[in-house]
Design a protein around this motif. Sequence first.
Motif, short mmCIF file in Angstrom:
data_model
loop_
_atom_site.label_atom_id
_atom_site.label_comp_id
_atom_site.label_asym_id
_atom_site.label_seq_id
_atom_site.Cartn_x
_atom_site.Cartn_y
_atom_site.Cartn_z
N GLU A 38 0.58 -1.26 -0.11
CA GLU A 38 0.19 0.07 -0.12
C GLU A 38 1.01 1.38 0.03
OE1 GLU A 38 -2.32 -0.25 3.47
OE2 GLU A 38 -3.63 -1.82 2.53
N SER A 39 2.00 1.27 0.35
CA SER A 39 3.00 2.50 0.61
C SER A 39 4.20 2.55 -0.26
CB SER A 39 3.15 2.59 2.08
OG SER A 39 2.31 2.17 2.85
N LEU A 40 4.23 1.58 -1.21
CA LEU A 40 5.51 1.60 -2.14
C LEU A 40 5.98 3.03 -2.57
CD1 LEU A 40 5.00 -1.61 -4.43
CD2 LEU A 40 6.69 -1.24 -2.57
N ALA A 41 5.17 3.69 -3.00
CA ALA A 41 5.44 5.18 -3.64
C ALA A 41 6.19 5.95 -2.62
CB ALA A 41 4.28 5.78 -4.36
N ASP A 42 5.33 6.09 -1.38
CA ASP A 42 6.15 6.80 -0.21
C ASP A 42 7.35 6.39 0.55
OD1 ASP A 42 3.53 8.68 -0.20
OD2 ASP A 42 2.38 6.88 0.60
N ILE A 52 7.73 -7.08 -4.23
CA ILE A 52 6.88 -7.76 -3.26
C ILE A 52 5.55 -7.74 -3.81
CG2 ILE A 52 6.42 -8.21 -0.87
CD1 ILE A 52 9.34 -8.30 -1.29
N GLU A 53 4.96 -8.91 -4.13
CA GLU A 53 3.81 -9.17 -4.44
C GLU A 53 2.91 -10.26 -3.67
OE1 GLU A 53 2.11 -7.69 -6.87
OE2 GLU A 53 3.81 -6.81 -7.91
N ALA A 54 3.73 -11.07 -2.89
CA ALA A 54 3.15 -11.88 -2.06
C ALA A 54 4.13 -12.18 -0.79
CB ALA A 54 2.92 -13.24 -2.81
N GLU A 55 3.78 -12.71 0.07
CA GLU A 55 4.43 -13.04 1.55
C GLU A 55 5.53 -13.82 1.18
OE1 GLU A 55 2.02 -14.64 4.22
OE2 GLU A 55 0.26 -13.33 4.06
N ALA A 56 5.62 -14.66 0.31
CA ALA A 56 6.58 -15.65 -0.06
C ALA A 56 7.60 -14.80 -0.65
CB ALA A 56 6.12 -16.86 -1.02
N ASP A 57 7.45 -13.71 -1.38
CA ASP A 57 8.42 -12.73 -2.03
C ASP A 57 9.25 -11.93 -1.02
OD1 ASP A 57 7.48 -13.45 -4.54
OD2 ASP A 57 5.95 -11.66 -4.75
N PHE A 58 8.48 -11.55 0.16
CA PHE A 58 9.35 -10.97 1.26
C PHE A 58 10.26 -11.97 2.06
CE2 PHE A 58 9.62 -9.80 5.46
CZ PHE A 58 10.27 -8.56 5.41
N ILE A 59 9.54 -13.13 2.06
CA ILE A 59 10.45 -14.16 2.79
C ILE A 59 11.64 -14.64 1.90
CG2 ILE A 59 10.63 -16.56 3.60
CD1 ILE A 59 8.73 -14.91 5.29
N PRO A 115 3.49 5.21 6.41
CA PRO A 115 2.73 6.67 6.35
C PRO A 115 1.97 6.90 7.49
CG PRO A 115 3.07 5.52 4.31
CD PRO A 115 3.42 4.56 5.27
N ALA A 116 1.27 5.98 7.98
CA ALA A 116 0.07 6.33 9.10
C ALA A 116 0.75 6.74 10.25
CB ALA A 116 -0.78 5.12 9.17
N PHE A 117 2.10 6.17 10.58
CA PHE A 117 2.56 6.64 11.79
C PHE A 117 3.88 7.48 11.75
CE2 PHE A 117 0.79 2.64 12.25
CZ PHE A 117 0.14 2.62 13.57
N GLN A 118 4.13 8.06 10.38
CA GLN A 118 5.23 9.25 10.26
C GLN A 118 4.73 10.43 11.12
OE1 GLN A 118 5.78 9.46 6.16
NE2 GLN A 118 6.56 7.28 5.88
N ARG A 119 5.64 11.12 11.52
CA ARG A 119 5.52 12.64 12.30
C ARG A 119 4.69 12.14 13.51
NH1 ARG A 119 5.63 13.37 6.79
NH2 ARG A 119 3.22 13.08 6.73
N THR A 120 4.89 10.98 14.00
CA THR A 120 4.42 10.71 15.53
C THR A 120 5.65 10.31 16.30
OG1 THR A 120 4.00 8.37 15.10
CG2 THR A 120 2.29 9.74 14.20
N HIS A 121 5.21 9.82 17.53
CA HIS A 121 6.16 9.30 18.40
C HIS A 121 6.80 8.09 18.14
CE1 HIS A 121 2.39 7.05 18.96
NE2 HIS A 121 3.29 6.09 19.40
N ILE A 122 6.47 7.38 17.04
CA ILE A 122 7.12 6.05 16.67
C ILE A 122 8.42 6.22 16.09
CG2 ILE A 122 6.80 4.18 14.97
CD1 ILE A 122 4.74 3.89 17.05
N SER A 123 8.81 6.99 15.28
CA SER A 123 10.33 7.02 14.82
C SER A 123 11.21 7.43 16.01
CB SER A 123 10.31 8.21 13.50
OG SER A 123 11.69 8.14 13.18
#
Length: 231
Positions: A38-42, A52-59, A115-123
Amino acid sequence: MSKPVFHYEQRRLENGLVALVPFDPTKHVTQFVKLIKESLADLFKYVSFPVIEAEADFIREVYDKISASPGDCLYAIFDKTTEHGEENSNSAGVISLTATNPANAVTEMGVIIFPAFQRTHISTNAIGLLLLWILDPPSAGGLGLRRVEWQTHAENQASRKAALRMGFELEGILRWQRVSPPGVGLPVEALEKRNGTTGELPGRHTAIFSIVWDEWDQKRPKILALMDRKR
């Protein structure tokens, strides 16, 4: 799926806001891959990352390579201010150590925040927790390493600002240090003409930042103060 072989015992790191949990594909990969797609471009404008199209690709392309390297480890980042479990919507990103060398007592940090957690306490808290583990002495529960690096595309101003904010010092720019994703970085037409090649990826200059052990006692209270501010 390979079993992690990191040089050090990779333990859970957390405070009241954030938890860094050793990445477990059986628990974390489904949500992570969903958010990555969902966030590739960002997320990867300045970073080369496998398709990465599927979980197996990431593994296959990411996790197994990290797990097979004693110098690398991967953490899943979770937001503890939500009420969801670790497999749900509080998955905030990942943070890693690479090129860890116990003989030289050095390592390199990398972080991806969704992206949903950027500019928060997370980083701030995720980076702070990892810095405490890396640079605190063993008597305080840390690894007692001498140096931690932060490398980023020289044009990535957000990453450069984040490094400086978290106490890293700019050491310099490594010119043409690696390739860049298509459409980002230094053009290679002249290089292709010289080498008689086609289709080469752009190049990048890399900004190198670091924190070292003999400045850590001075920087540590500032890092803790940033974490206390929750942003």
